[in-house]
Write a protein that holds these residues in place. Structure first.
Motif, PDB file in Angstrom:
ATOM      1  N   LEU A 119      -8.242   1.864  -1.233  1.00  0.00           N
ATOM      2  CA  LEU A 119      -7.122   2.705  -1.269  1.00  0.00           C
ATOM      3  C   LEU A 119      -7.322   3.760  -2.440  1.00  0.00           C
ATOM      4  CD1 LEU A 119      -4.370   3.834  -0.611  1.00  0.00           C
ATOM      5  CD2 LEU A 119      -3.380   1.672  -2.179  1.00  0.00           C
ATOM      6  N   SER A 153       0.769   3.813  -3.206  1.00  0.00           N
ATOM      7  CA  SER A 153       0.250   5.048  -3.002  1.00  0.00           C
ATOM      8  C   SER A 153       1.412   6.173  -2.710  1.00  0.00           C
ATOM      9  CB  SER A 153      -0.765   5.246  -1.498  1.00  0.00           C
ATOM     10  OG  SER A 153       0.416   5.058  -0.441  1.00  0.00           O
ATOM     11  N   LEU A 177      -7.665   7.617  -1.798  1.00  0.00           N
ATOM     12  CA  LEU A 177      -6.729   8.599  -2.494  1.00  0.00           C
ATOM     13  C   LEU A 177      -7.653   9.687  -3.497  1.00  0.00           C
ATOM     14  CD1 LEU A 177      -3.953   6.402  -3.679  1.00  0.00           C
ATOM     15  CD2 LEU A 177      -4.023   8.028  -1.915  1.00  0.00           C
ATOM     16  N   THR A 202       0.872  -1.383  -0.031  1.00  0.00           N
ATOM     17  CA  THR A 202       0.060   0.128  -0.017  1.00  0.00           C
ATOM     18  C   THR A 202       0.959   1.159   0.153  1.00  0.00           C
ATOM     19  OG1 THR A 202      -1.995  -1.176   1.061  1.00  0.00           O
ATOM     20  CG2 THR A 202      -1.935   1.145   1.273  1.00  0.00           C
TER      21      THR A 202
END
Length: 59
Positions: free
Chosen positions: A47, A15, A51, A11
């Protein structure tokens, strides 16, 4: 096959956020976590949703 879930390390890599920022977002319930035994997983779709919810940068 496309990955559906990612570990914390994955992650962070996907990201571009720090580990502490990811854990803070999890603690604030902004990113839901899943558990598989002792492993924490983040759904890629969660996720992406997180975002996309962040404010856009002002130029």
């Amino acid at each position: 096959m496309t990955k559906l879930a990612a570990t914390i390390n994955e992650t962070v890599e996907m990201s571009g956020m720090s580990r502490s920022a990811i854990y803070r977002a999890i603690k604030e319930n902004r990113i839901p976590k899943r558990k598989n035994g002792g492993r924490t997983l983040i759904l890629v779709s969660d996720l992406e949703r997180f975002l996309n919810s962040l404010p856009t940068a002002e130029a």
